[in-house]
Design a protein around this motif. Sequence first.
Motif, PDB file in Angstrom:
ATOM      1  N   ILE A  99      16.644  -0.486   4.663  1.00 43.24           N
ATOM      2  CA  ILE A  99      16.182  -1.827   4.296  1.00 43.24           C
ATOM      3  C   ILE A  99      16.484  -2.815   5.426  1.00 43.24           C
ATOM      4  O   ILE A  99      15.658  -3.680   5.757  1.00 43.24           O
ATOM      5  CB  ILE A  99      16.839  -2.260   2.973  1.00 43.24           C
ATOM      6  CG1 ILE A  99      16.269  -1.408   1.830  1.00 43.24           C
ATOM      7  CG2 ILE A  99      16.612  -3.734   2.691  1.00 43.24           C
ATOM      8  CD1 ILE A  99      16.846  -1.717   0.492  1.00 43.24           C
ATOM      9  N   GLY A 100      17.641  -2.673   6.050  1.00 44.34           N
ATOM     10  CA  GLY A 100      17.956  -3.525   7.205  1.00 44.34           C
ATOM     11  C   GLY A 100      16.960  -3.328   8.333  1.00 44.34           C
ATOM     12  O   GLY A 100      16.527  -4.293   8.971  1.00 44.34           O
ATOM     13  N   LEU A 101      16.570  -2.081   8.566  1.00 42.55           N
ATOM     14  CA  LEU A 101      15.573  -1.787   9.610  1.00 42.55           C
ATOM     15  C   LEU A 101      14.236  -2.438   9.274  1.00 42.55           C
ATOM     16  O   LEU A 101      13.554  -2.991  10.151  1.00 42.55           O
ATOM     17  CB  LEU A 101      15.407  -0.269   9.740  1.00 42.55           C
ATOM     18  CG  LEU A 101      14.407   0.215  10.780  1.00 42.55           C
ATOM     19  CD1 LEU A 101      14.924  -0.054  12.176  1.00 42.55           C
ATOM     20  CD2 LEU A 101      14.127   1.698  10.609  1.00 42.55           C
ATOM     21  N   ASN A 102      13.861  -2.390   7.995  1.00 47.23           N
ATOM     22  CA  ASN A 102      12.614  -3.029   7.555  1.00 47.23           C
ATOM     23  C   ASN A 102      12.630  -4.521   7.865  1.00 47.23           C
ATOM     24  O   ASN A 102      11.661  -5.076   8.400  1.00 47.23           O
ATOM     25  CB  ASN A 102      12.435  -2.823   6.050  1.00 47.23           C
ATOM     26  CG  ASN A 102      11.647  -1.581   5.727  1.00 47.23           C
ATOM     27  OD1 ASN A 102      10.442  -1.606   5.656  1.00 47.23           O
ATOM     28  ND2 ASN A 102      12.341  -0.476   5.571  1.00 47.23           N
ATOM     29  N   ILE A 103      13.732  -5.172   7.501  1.00 46.95           N
ATOM     30  CA  ILE A 103      13.817  -6.627   7.707  1.00 46.95           C
ATOM     31  C   ILE A 103      13.800  -6.944   9.200  1.00 46.95           C
ATOM     32  O   ILE A 103      13.158  -7.897   9.653  1.00 46.95           O
ATOM     33  CB  ILE A 103      15.074  -7.183   7.017  1.00 46.95           C
ATOM     34  CG1 ILE A 103      14.978  -6.949   5.501  1.00 46.95           C
ATOM     35  CG2 ILE A 103      15.243  -8.663   7.297  1.00 46.95           C
ATOM     36  CD1 ILE A 103      16.228  -7.305   4.745  1.00 46.95           C
ATOM     37  N   LEU A 104      14.491  -6.119   9.983  1.00 48.07           N
ATOM     38  CA  LEU A 104      14.537  -6.338  11.433  1.00 48.07           C
ATOM     39  C   LEU A 104      13.132  -6.225  12.048  1.00 48.07           C
ATOM     40  O   LEU A 104      12.727  -7.055  12.865  1.00 48.07           O
ATOM     41  CB  LEU A 104      15.471  -5.293  12.061  1.00 48.07           C
ATOM     42  CG  LEU A 104      16.189  -5.674  13.341  1.00 48.07           C
ATOM     43  CD1 LEU A 104      17.037  -6.917  13.143  1.00 48.07           C
ATOM     44  CD2 LEU A 104      17.052  -4.527  13.812  1.00 48.07           C
ATOM     45  N   CYS A 105      12.401  -5.199  11.646  1.00 47.96           N
ATOM     46  CA  CYS A 105      11.038  -5.023  12.161  1.00 47.96           C
ATOM     47  C   CYS A 105      10.131  -6.157  11.683  1.00 47.96           C
ATOM     48  O   CYS A 105       9.234  -6.596  12.416  1.00 47.96           O
ATOM     49  CB  CYS A 105      10.470  -3.678  11.722  1.00 47.96           C
ATOM     50  SG  CYS A 105      11.294  -2.285  12.474  1.00 47.96           S
ATOM     51  N   ALA A 106      10.364  -6.650  10.463  1.00 47.08           N
ATOM     52  CA  ALA A 106       9.564  -7.771   9.961  1.00 47.08           C
ATOM     53  C   ALA A 106       9.836  -9.032  10.785  1.00 47.08           C
ATOM     54  O   ALA A 106       8.912  -9.805  11.071  1.00 47.08           O
ATOM     55  CB  ALA A 106       9.879  -8.018   8.492  1.00 47.08           C
ATOM     56  N   ILE A 107      11.085  -9.244  11.174  1.00 44.76           N
ATOM     57  CA  ILE A 107      11.402 -10.399  12.025  1.00 44.76           C
ATOM     58  C   ILE A 107      10.635 -10.293  13.345  1.00 44.76           C
ATOM     59  O   ILE A 107      10.045 -11.264  13.828  1.00 44.76           O
ATOM     60  CB  ILE A 107      12.926 -10.465  12.264  1.00 44.76           C
ATOM     61  CG1 ILE A 107      13.642 -10.838  10.970  1.00 44.76           C
ATOM     62  CG2 ILE A 107      13.258 -11.474  13.359  1.00 44.76           C
ATOM     63  CD1 ILE A 107      15.151 -10.751  11.057  1.00 44.76           C
TER      64      ILE A 107
ATOM     65  N   MET B 244       3.560  -4.435  14.502  1.00 38.11           N
ATOM     66  CA  MET B 244       2.945  -4.030  13.241  1.00 38.11           C
ATOM     67  C   MET B 244       3.238  -2.556  12.945  1.00 38.11           C
ATOM     68  O   MET B 244       3.563  -2.194  11.813  1.00 38.11           O
ATOM     69  CB  MET B 244       1.435  -4.251  13.296  1.00 38.11           C
ATOM     70  CG  MET B 244       0.752  -4.000  11.974  1.00 38.11           C
ATOM     71  SD  MET B 244      -1.008  -3.741  12.123  1.00 38.11           S
ATOM     72  CE  MET B 244      -1.079  -2.101  12.807  1.00 38.11           C
ATOM     73  N   TRP B 245       3.166  -1.713  13.965  1.00 40.91           N
ATOM     74  CA  TRP B 245       3.424  -0.287  13.727  1.00 40.91           C
ATOM     75  C   TRP B 245       4.883  -0.026  13.429  1.00 40.91           C
ATOM     76  O   TRP B 245       5.213   0.924  12.714  1.00 40.91           O
ATOM     77  CB  TRP B 245       2.939   0.541  14.926  1.00 40.91           C
ATOM     78  CG  TRP B 245       1.456   0.717  14.881  1.00 40.91           C
ATOM     79  CD1 TRP B 245       0.539   0.129  15.708  1.00 40.91           C
ATOM     80  CD2 TRP B 245       0.705   1.470  13.927  1.00 40.91           C
ATOM     81  NE1 TRP B 245      -0.728   0.478  15.318  1.00 40.91           N
ATOM     82  CE2 TRP B 245      -0.658   1.303  14.242  1.00 40.91           C
ATOM     83  CE3 TRP B 245       1.048   2.261  12.835  1.00 40.91           C
ATOM     84  CZ2 TRP B 245      -1.672   1.905  13.504  1.00 40.91           C
ATOM     85  CZ3 TRP B 245       0.041   2.863  12.096  1.00 40.91           C
ATOM     86  CH2 TRP B 245      -1.292   2.687  12.440  1.00 40.91           C
ATOM     87  N   SER B 246       5.769  -0.853  13.969  1.00 36.50           N
ATOM     88  CA  SER B 246       7.182  -0.671  13.610  1.00 36.50           C
ATOM     89  C   SER B 246       7.392  -0.985  12.137  1.00 36.50           C
ATOM     90  O   SER B 246       8.165  -0.306  11.444  1.00 36.50           O
ATOM     91  CB  SER B 246       8.074  -1.546  14.489  1.00 36.50           C
ATOM     92  OG  SER B 246       7.968  -2.895  14.131  1.00 36.50           O
ATOM     93  N   VAL B 247       6.696  -2.023  11.626  1.00 43.01           N
ATOM     94  CA  VAL B 247       6.799  -2.337  10.199  1.00 43.01           C
ATOM     95  C   VAL B 247       6.177  -1.231   9.355  1.00 43.01           C
ATOM     96  O   VAL B 247       6.722  -0.831   8.320  1.00 43.01           O
ATOM     97  CB  VAL B 247       6.142  -3.702   9.901  1.00 43.01           C
ATOM     98  CG1 VAL B 247       6.065  -3.948   8.405  1.00 43.01           C
ATOM     99  CG2 VAL B 247       6.924  -4.815  10.548  1.00 43.01           C
ATOM    100  N   MET B 248       5.020  -0.710   9.828  1.00 48.09           N
ATOM    101  CA  MET B 248       4.385   0.382   9.081  1.00 48.09           C
ATOM    102  C   MET B 248       5.296   1.603   9.019  1.00 48.09           C
ATOM    103  O   MET B 248       5.442   2.252   7.972  1.00 48.09           O
ATOM    104  CB  MET B 248       3.058   0.766   9.748  1.00 48.09           C
ATOM    105  CG  MET B 248       1.989  -0.302   9.711  1.00 48.09           C
ATOM    106  SD  MET B 248       1.538  -0.787   8.073  1.00 48.09           S
ATOM    107  CE  MET B 248       0.735   0.685   7.487  1.00 48.09           C
ATOM    108  N   ALA B 249       5.920   1.923  10.150  1.00 47.83           N
ATOM    109  CA  ALA B 249       6.831   3.069  10.176  1.00 47.83           C
ATOM    110  C   ALA B 249       8.033   2.832   9.266  1.00 47.83           C
ATOM    111  O   ALA B 249       8.468   3.728   8.534  1.00 47.83           O
ATOM    112  CB  ALA B 249       7.285   3.326  11.611  1.00 47.83           C
ATOM    113  N   SER B 250       8.553   1.606   9.283  1.00 49.26           N
ATOM    114  CA  SER B 250       9.713   1.296   8.442  1.00 49.26           C
ATOM    115  C   SER B 250       9.358   1.367   6.970  1.00 49.26           C
ATOM    116  O   SER B 250      10.157   1.854   6.152  1.00 49.26           O
ATOM    117  CB  SER B 250      10.245  -0.100   8.776  1.00 49.26           C
ATOM    118  OG  SER B 250      10.543  -0.191  10.135  1.00 49.26           O
ATOM    119  N   LEU B 251       8.173   0.885   6.621  1.00 48.46           N
ATOM    120  CA  LEU B 251       7.763   0.958   5.213  1.00 48.46           C
ATOM    121  C   LEU B 251       7.565   2.412   4.773  1.00 48.46           C
ATOM    122  O   LEU B 251       7.908   2.775   3.649  1.00 48.46           O
ATOM    123  CB  LEU B 251       6.468   0.157   4.998  1.00 48.46           C
ATOM    124  CG  LEU B 251       6.624  -1.368   5.017  1.00 48.46           C
ATOM    125  CD1 LEU B 251       5.258  -2.035   4.934  1.00 48.46           C
ATOM    126  CD2 LEU B 251       7.483  -1.825   3.856  1.00 48.46           C
TER     127      LEU B 251
END
Lengths: 122, 144
Positions: A103-111, A71-78
């Motif tokens: 954007i690629g990092l965001n999708i990766l963290c979301a996965i 979750m924190w990786s997604v928060m950081a990416s956003l």
Amino acid sequence: MYGKHGQGGTQIKMAIYTIPNATEGMDKAIIGIATTVPVFVPMLLVFVWIVVFLGGSNSQRKRNGTSDMPMWSVMASLSVLMISLVLSINESLMQLEILGMVIGLNILCAIWLFFDRKSTEI
Amino acid sequence: MGLIRYLTSILLISMFAFAIISLSASFANNNSATINIDDDPTYSSLKDSLKTDTISFANKENDSNEAFAQIEIEGSGQTTPTGGQFKTRLTTPKKMLSSIFDSIRLKVFGGDSNFGVVLTVLFVFIVMIGILYVWKAWAGRNPD
């Protein structure tokens, strides 16, 4: 402040790049830095990502005993994406390749986040 | 590791990717940004492909929802053949909620069709999970 020779001595300081003129406004100064040192903006984004990720997950671990790292990786990416979008208004500060990576990092963290959730019955 | 978990993960990843790319493109268009993610052919085609797939998912779910309302199973000691007491609760309110979602999309997202797809698919997904649980409660087993 006066160099190794003390007051009245001389010391030659050479800047590795042309110092931006801050009197024209902070935005011009930042654009000047980014133009002269192209890695400035990517490093800034990496810094923000690491600060949010480590700060958030460590803070949660202190409070709860565990930390939800996906979750924190997604928060950081956003967070990084929001900064990148603002920077993308000016061509000098952001390149299309960097925005694509964010954007690629965001999708990766979301996965990572969505595959990390707990299983259900069915 | 069940059906709902896999479906949730894959669908939410797709929706997240679609929403992030749409948000970036909308931000660039609305603010006349010089860097627009729509100029990147990879992400532009990914967005189109995800949009097509998600609309297809919503249509297929609608079909299966209608089919679910029509099916009957052989009665036994614990089941009823038609299952009407379960099915009415899902099929009827779905149409009511659709108009509510349209209003929210117009007011919150400004009628952007991209975010309409996200909301529609998330809503359809929630209904689909409901149908799966109803099937389990009605038939007494997991869906085939």
